[in-house]
Design an enzyme around this catalytic site. Structure first.
Site, PDB file in Angstrom:
ATOM      1  CB  ALA A 196      -0.921  -0.010   1.221  1.00 43.90           C
ATOM      2  N   GLY A 197       1.895   1.234  -0.864  1.00 40.22           N
ATOM      3  CA  GLY A 197       2.738   2.421  -1.012  1.00 40.22           C
ATOM      4  C   GLY A 197       2.184   3.283  -2.137  1.00 40.22           C
ATOM      5  CB  VAL A 198       3.737   6.069  -4.038  1.00 36.55           C
ATOM      6  CG1 VAL A 198       3.171   7.324  -4.631  1.00 36.55           C
ATOM      7  CG2 VAL A 198       4.581   6.389  -2.838  1.00 36.55           C
ATOM      8  CB  ILE A 199       3.552   1.880  -7.256  1.00 38.31           C
ATOM      9  CG1 ILE A 199       4.725   2.769  -7.679  1.00 38.31           C
ATOM     10  CG2 ILE A 199       3.055   1.026  -8.425  1.00 38.31           C
ATOM     11  CD1 ILE A 199       5.913   2.028  -8.250  1.00 38.31           C
ATOM     12  CD  GLU A 218       2.157  -1.721   3.563  1.00 39.53           C
ATOM     13  OE1 GLU A 218       2.210  -1.415   2.362  1.00 39.53           O
ATOM     14  OE2 GLU A 218       3.181  -1.900   4.264  1.00 39.53           O
ATOM     15  CG  HIS A 459     -13.138  34.536  -2.631  1.00 42.15           C
ATOM     16  ND1 HIS A 459     -13.292  33.474  -1.759  1.00 42.15           N
ATOM     17  CD2 HIS A 459     -14.388  34.924  -2.988  1.00 42.15           C
ATOM     18  CE1 HIS A 459     -14.586  33.247  -1.598  1.00 42.15           C
ATOM     19  NE2 HIS A 459     -15.279  34.103  -2.330  1.00 42.15           N
TER      20      HIS A 459
HETATM   21  P1  FAD Z   1      15.141   6.286 -14.251  1.00 41.81           P
HETATM   22  O1  FAD Z   1      13.977   7.109 -14.608  1.00 41.81           O
HETATM   23  O2  FAD Z   1      14.902   4.902 -13.752  1.00 41.81           O
HETATM   24  O3  FAD Z   1      16.076   6.251 -15.535  1.00 41.81           O
HETATM   25  C1  FAD Z   1      17.251   5.527 -15.551  1.00 41.81           C
HETATM   26  C2  FAD Z   1      17.524   5.164 -17.001  1.00 41.81           C
HETATM   27  O4  FAD Z   1      18.850   4.653 -17.074  1.00 41.81           O
HETATM   28  C3  FAD Z   1      16.620   4.070 -17.551  1.00 41.81           C
HETATM   29  O5  FAD Z   1      15.990   4.504 -18.732  1.00 41.81           O
HETATM   30  C4  FAD Z   1      17.541   2.903 -17.813  1.00 41.81           C
HETATM   31  O6  FAD Z   1      17.203   2.182 -18.996  1.00 41.81           O
HETATM   32  C5  FAD Z   1      18.871   3.603 -18.031  1.00 41.81           C
HETATM   33  N1  FAD Z   1      20.036   2.763 -17.720  1.00 41.81           N
HETATM   34  C6  FAD Z   1      20.263   2.024 -16.601  1.00 41.81           C
HETATM   35  N2  FAD Z   1      21.479   1.459 -16.662  1.00 41.81           N
HETATM   36  C7  FAD Z   1      22.022   1.851 -17.839  1.00 41.81           C
HETATM   37  C8  FAD Z   1      23.267   1.615 -18.455  1.00 41.81           C
HETATM   38  N3  FAD Z   1      24.233   0.886 -17.850  1.00 41.81           N
HETATM   39  N4  FAD Z   1      23.501   2.163 -19.675  1.00 41.81           N
HETATM   40  C9  FAD Z   1      22.542   2.930 -20.292  1.00 41.81           C
HETATM   41  N5  FAD Z   1      21.355   3.182 -19.744  1.00 41.81           N
HETATM   42  C10 FAD Z   1      21.111   2.663 -18.527  1.00 41.81           C
HETATM   43  N6  FAD Z   1       8.148  10.126  -9.305  1.00 41.81           N
HETATM   44  C11 FAD Z   1       7.608  11.346  -9.149  1.00 41.81           C
HETATM   45  O7  FAD Z   1       8.308  12.288  -8.785  1.00 41.81           O
HETATM   46  N7  FAD Z   1       6.280  11.573  -9.406  1.00 41.81           N
HETATM   47  C12 FAD Z   1       5.464  10.579  -9.805  1.00 41.81           C
HETATM   48  O8  FAD Z   1       4.278  10.812 -10.027  1.00 41.81           O
HETATM   49  C13 FAD Z   1       6.002   9.285  -9.969  1.00 41.81           C
HETATM   50  N8  FAD Z   1       5.224   8.274 -10.396  1.00 41.81           N
HETATM   51  C14 FAD Z   1       5.774   7.046 -10.586  1.00 41.81           C
HETATM   52  C15 FAD Z   1       4.946   6.007 -10.988  1.00 41.81           C
HETATM   53  C16 FAD Z   1       5.453   4.748 -11.172  1.00 41.81           C
HETATM   54  C17 FAD Z   1       4.542   3.638 -11.628  1.00 41.81           C
HETATM   55  C18 FAD Z   1       6.846   4.515 -10.971  1.00 41.81           C
HETATM   56  C19 FAD Z   1       7.436   3.153 -11.201  1.00 41.81           C
HETATM   57  C20 FAD Z   1       7.678   5.537 -10.569  1.00 41.81           C
HETATM   58  C21 FAD Z   1       7.155   6.803 -10.353  1.00 41.81           C
HETATM   59  N9  FAD Z   1       7.939   7.866  -9.905  1.00 41.81           N
HETATM   60  C22 FAD Z   1       7.384   9.094  -9.705  1.00 41.81           C
HETATM   61  C23 FAD Z   1       9.378   7.695  -9.647  1.00 41.81           C
HETATM   62  C24 FAD Z   1      10.204   8.223 -10.828  1.00 41.81           C
HETATM   63  O9  FAD Z   1       9.819   7.533 -11.985  1.00 41.81           O
HETATM   64  C25 FAD Z   1      11.687   8.024 -10.542  1.00 41.81           C
HETATM   65  O10 FAD Z   1      12.022   8.617  -9.309  1.00 41.81           O
HETATM   66  C26 FAD Z   1      12.522   8.649 -11.639  1.00 41.81           C
HETATM   67  O11 FAD Z   1      12.223   8.093 -12.898  1.00 41.81           O
HETATM   68  C27 FAD Z   1      14.013   8.461 -11.331  1.00 41.81           C
HETATM   69  O12 FAD Z   1      14.768   9.030 -12.353  1.00 41.81           O
HETATM   70  P2  FAD Z   1      16.240   8.486 -12.679  1.00 41.81           P
HETATM   71  O13 FAD Z   1      16.730   9.305 -13.815  1.00 41.81           O
HETATM   72  O14 FAD Z   1      17.057   8.428 -11.444  1.00 41.81           O
HETATM   73  O15 FAD Z   1      16.044   6.973 -13.131  1.00 41.81           O
HETATM   74  P1  NAD Z   2       6.737   2.264  -1.608  1.00 40.86           P
HETATM   75  O1  NAD Z   2       7.975   2.183  -0.809  1.00 40.86           O
HETATM   76  O2  NAD Z   2       6.044   3.566  -1.725  1.00 40.86           O
HETATM   77  O3  NAD Z   2       5.663   1.244  -1.038  1.00 40.86           O
HETATM   78  C1  NAD Z   2       5.901  -0.130  -0.957  1.00 40.86           C
HETATM   79  C2  NAD Z   2       4.982  -0.704   0.093  1.00 40.86           C
HETATM   80  O4  NAD Z   2       5.057  -2.108   0.034  1.00 40.86           O
HETATM   81  C3  NAD Z   2       5.361  -0.287   1.510  1.00 40.86           C
HETATM   82  O5  NAD Z   2       4.247   0.237   2.180  1.00 40.86           O
HETATM   83  C4  NAD Z   2       5.872  -1.568   2.118  1.00 40.86           C
HETATM   84  O6  NAD Z   2       5.656  -1.641   3.505  1.00 40.86           O
HETATM   85  C5  NAD Z   2       5.076  -2.597   1.360  1.00 40.86           C
HETATM   86  N1  NAD Z   2       5.691  -3.927   1.351  1.00 40.86           N
HETATM   87  C6  NAD Z   2       6.998  -4.247   1.210  1.00 40.86           C
HETATM   88  N2  NAD Z   2       7.155  -5.571   1.248  1.00 40.86           N
HETATM   89  C7  NAD Z   2       5.922  -6.119   1.399  1.00 40.86           C
HETATM   90  C8  NAD Z   2       5.435  -7.449   1.490  1.00 40.86           C
HETATM   91  N3  NAD Z   2       6.254  -8.495   1.432  1.00 40.86           N
HETATM   92  N4  NAD Z   2       4.110  -7.631   1.637  1.00 40.86           N
HETATM   93  C9  NAD Z   2       3.247  -6.576   1.696  1.00 40.86           C
HETATM   94  N5  NAD Z   2       3.670  -5.288   1.621  1.00 40.86           N
HETATM   95  C10 NAD Z   2       4.986  -5.069   1.465  1.00 40.86           C
HETATM   96  O7  NAD Z   2       7.100   1.660  -3.031  1.00 40.86           O
HETATM   97  P2  NAD Z   2       6.284   1.616  -4.377  1.00 40.86           P
HETATM   98  O8  NAD Z   2       4.866   1.912  -4.159  1.00 40.86           O
HETATM   99  O9  NAD Z   2       6.689   0.359  -5.031  1.00 40.86           O
HETATM  100  O10 NAD Z   2       6.921   2.814  -5.176  1.00 40.86           O
HETATM  101  C11 NAD Z   2       8.341   2.883  -5.325  1.00 40.86           C
HETATM  102  C12 NAD Z   2       8.779   4.301  -5.335  1.00 40.86           C
HETATM  103  O11 NAD Z   2       8.432   4.911  -6.577  1.00 40.86           O
HETATM  104  C13 NAD Z   2       8.096   5.168  -4.300  1.00 40.86           C
HETATM  105  O12 NAD Z   2       8.687   5.048  -3.042  1.00 40.86           O
HETATM  106  C14 NAD Z   2       8.309   6.522  -4.862  1.00 40.86           C
HETATM  107  O13 NAD Z   2       9.598   6.944  -4.534  1.00 40.86           O
HETATM  108  C15 NAD Z   2       8.212   6.291  -6.360  1.00 40.86           C
HETATM  109  N6  NAD Z   2       6.864   6.667  -6.816  1.00 40.86           N
HETATM  110  C16 NAD Z   2       6.458   7.952  -6.627  1.00 40.86           C
HETATM  111  C17 NAD Z   2       5.204   8.344  -7.024  1.00 40.86           C
HETATM  112  C18 NAD Z   2       4.758   9.749  -6.799  1.00 40.86           C
HETATM  113  O14 NAD Z   2       5.610  10.583  -6.529  1.00 40.86           O
HETATM  114  N7  NAD Z   2       3.488  10.062  -6.908  1.00 40.86           N
HETATM  115  C19 NAD Z   2       4.344   7.424  -7.616  1.00 40.86           C
HETATM  116  C20 NAD Z   2       4.777   6.130  -7.772  1.00 40.86           C
HETATM  117  C21 NAD Z   2       6.048   5.761  -7.370  1.00 40.86           C
END
Ligand code: FAD
Ligand code: NAD
Length: 480
Positions: A196-199, A218, A459
């Site tokens: 029950a995290g963000v995703i 969760e 407002h």
């Molecule tokens: P990434 O976006 O993971 O990019 C890393 C890139 O490096 C990838 O494209 C990968 O292919 C490439 N790479 C890796 N190794 C190599 C290599 N050796 N050579 C070449 N390329 C390589 N964050 C928010 O702030 N707001 C949100 O609403 C939000 N929603 C999300 C929803 C979901 C479903 C998920 C999964 C994540 C979400 N996040 C959100 C988190 C956000 O996506 C990440 O924090 C962000 O993308 C991190 O950026 P980064 O550049 O560090 O890595």
């Molecule tokens: P998360 O850390 O937000 O949540 C994961 C949840 O899974 C936690 O509550 C944890 O206690 C639970 N968990 C872990 N192991 C478990 C188990 N064995 N059984 C049941 N529950 C378990 O991680 P996420 O939701 O996977 O997202 C990953 C990261 O991606 C987030 O922490 C955030 O940094 C980023 N993200 C951000 C946004 C946003 O900014 N709106 C949206 C999506 C993802």
């Protein structure tokens, strides 16, 4: 033959990497960015934007919007006197819209690379050595072809991948991580979510709004422990009031088995042993930094116990001229945090005073209502023994919120009892994701609650709730 030489080579083209590359190029550096993934590109071409654009922030918000409209049409149109009959969702069209947005944005970054003269190198980057104060970076193409480039500075921005649970094999057909959950072909009748995290909450919301019966399992006993406790409590109440969303806390997953008709999850909750049967399962139990294949050990790039590349407060690794940013290093895994770090590093390389204020990074959870905060929670302040005052304003007392039919939730402001400086702002309510920007600005400028209380807010707007919360810190709210 001599290697192609760059001032800056960025490994990874996500928000950390592509932003670092653009900023470095703006500052006059010959810059290359290496990206390996094509995600679901129909032509198989490498795509920029990383997790965020391809399988994260952007596609999830596109689907959340579609699902929100569908839910609104069914739930809220009636109270406006708008009748809808024959409401239905065409999942294929919804997915096409989402894919088009992703394509548009990832293509846009290619365009930005061209405009800023950033060289895109398609392939997997790894450290190959160091000679004459230059790093050698190998770029292995998917066709097996390889090249080596020289770099004065290297920025590692390799991001993160979904954490896997042992015994729960993700096939992205029935058992999905984020990528699969963003590409389901139909609305499942019964959807299970582990985590029950963000995703879990965001993607669970997408499918719940479209009619799935969603059960979230969760492990922790508390709901959203990183959020302010009052916000988390109220959010849980509001979310589980919705038809089709159940959240079970304090759960221990015992076994997951896949059969013809879907997935069965056996779990313990308290003294009970329970079974959840569902058509699809999303596993969203956190993400882990991705550093595989970098050849990190060979060059002495230190990785900590959590798999993160070790960096200081300015994203320097202990290796000369090697930096690392984003999800691959400490700190929250957020796209805006990654991008800020990318800018900081490019500016530090240029001898400028780049910095990231880690105390003012906003968090947003795009549920309905939305949850957003910046700064400290009441739990953190209590644990620090800080002396603080609290101001709270419900959206129920806000004319705009009532007009929009979105009066759930509240704004909570925490300010130092001695100096009145704002320490944290927490919002549960409609448009919290946009409203939080004003609170971030206030925190960045070291504003007091009194400063915000004396700012004229338009407002009728939702932002008046922030104004009221600031007034409430001094017990002089006017409308609640
Ligand atoms: P990434 O976006 O993971 O990019 C890393 C890139 O490096 C990838 O494209 C990968 O292919 C490439 N790479 C890796 N190794 C190599 C290599 N050796 N050579 C070449 N390329 C390589 N964050 C928010 O702030 N707001 C949100 O609403 C939000 N929603 C999300 C929803 C979901 C479903 C998920 C999964 C994540 C979400 N996040 C959100 C988190 C956000 O996506 C990440 O924090 C962000 O993308 C991190 O950026 P980064 O550049 O560090 O890595
Ligand atoms: P998360 O850390 O937000 O949540 C994961 C949840 O899974 C936690 O509550 C944890 O206690 C639970 N968990 C872990 N192991 C478990 C188990 N064995 N059984 C049941 N529950 C378990 O991680 P996420 O939701 O996977 O997202 C990953 C990261 O991606 C987030 O922490 C955030 O940094 C980023 N993200 C951000 C946004 C946003 O900014 N709106 C949206 C999506 C993802």
């Amino acid at each position: 033959m001599t290697n192609r030489q760059f001032d800056v080579v960025v490994i990874g083209g996500g928000p950390g990497g592509y932003v670092a590359a653009i900023r470095a190029a703006q500052l006059g550096f010959a810059t290359a960015c290496i990206e390996a993934e094509s995600y679901a590109d129909p032509k198989g071409e490498v795509r920029l934007g990383g997790t965020c654009l391809n399988v994260g922030c952007i596609p999830s918000k596109a689907l959340l919007r579609s699902a929100e409209l569908y839910e609104e049409a069914g739930r809220a149109f009636g109270m406006h006197g708008i009748g809808v009959s024959g409401l239905q969702i065409d999942v294929a069209t919804m997915m096409r819209r989402k894919d088009n947005i992703v394509t548009q944005l990832t293509g846009g970054i290619r365009g930005l690379f061209k405009k800023n003269k950033v060289t895109l190198l398609a392939g997997r980057g790894s450290f190959a050595g160091r000679e004459n104060e230059l790093w050698q970076i190998a770029v292995a193409g998917r066709d097996g072809a390889g090249a080596v480039v020289d770099a004065r500075h290297v920025i590692v921005a390799t991001g993160s991948v979904a954490r896997q649970l042992p015994g729960i094999p993700v096939d992205n057909a029935t058992i999905c991580d984020n990528a699969g959950a963003l590409a389901l072909g139909a609305v499942p009748q019964r959807l299970g979510v582990i985590g029950a995290g963000v995703i879990g909450l965001e993607l669970g919301s997408v499918w719940q709004r479209l009619g799935a019966a969603v059960t979230v399992l969760e492990a922790l006993p508390d709901f959203l422990p990183a959020a302010d406790p009052e916000i988390a409590r109220e959010a849980r109440k509001l979310l589980t009031r919705k038809p089709g969303l159940r959240i079970h806390l304090g759960v221990k997953i015992a076994a997951v088995s896949q059969g013809k008709s879907g997935v069965a999850i056996d779990y313990e909750m308290g003294d009970e042993v329970l079974r959840l049967e569902c058509d699809k399962l999303i596993v969203a139990v956190g993400r882990v930094p991705f550093t595989q294949g970098l050849n990190a050990a060979a060059v002495g790039l230190a990785i900590d116990a959590g798999g993160r590349i070790e960096v200081d407060a300015q994203c320097r690794t202990p290796l000369e001229n090697v930096w690392a940013v984003g999800d691959a290093v400490r700190g929250p895994m957020l796209a805006h945090k990654a991008a800020e770090e990318g800018v900081m590093v490019a500016e530090l390389i240029a001898g400028q005073a780049g910095h990231v204020n880690y105390a003012a990074i906003p968090w947003v959870i795009y549920t309905h209502p939305e949850i957003a905060w910046v700064g400290k929670t009441e739990t953190q302040l209590r644990n620090e023994g800080a002396s603080y005052r609290v101001g709270q304003a419900p959206f129920l007392a806000n004319g705009r919120a009532l007009g929009q039919g979105e009066a759930d939730g509240f704004v909570k402001m925490l300010a130092c009892a001695r100096t009145d400086r704002i320490l944290g702002v927490h919002i549960l309510g409609a448009n919290a994701s946009e409203l939080i920007a004003a609170a971030v600005a206030a925190l960045e400028f070291g504003a007091s609650a009194e400063d915000v209380a004396r700012i004229c807010h338009a407002h009728p707007t939702l932002s008046e709730a922030i104004h009221e919360a600031a007034l409430a810190v001094d017990k002089r709210a006017l409308h609640c």
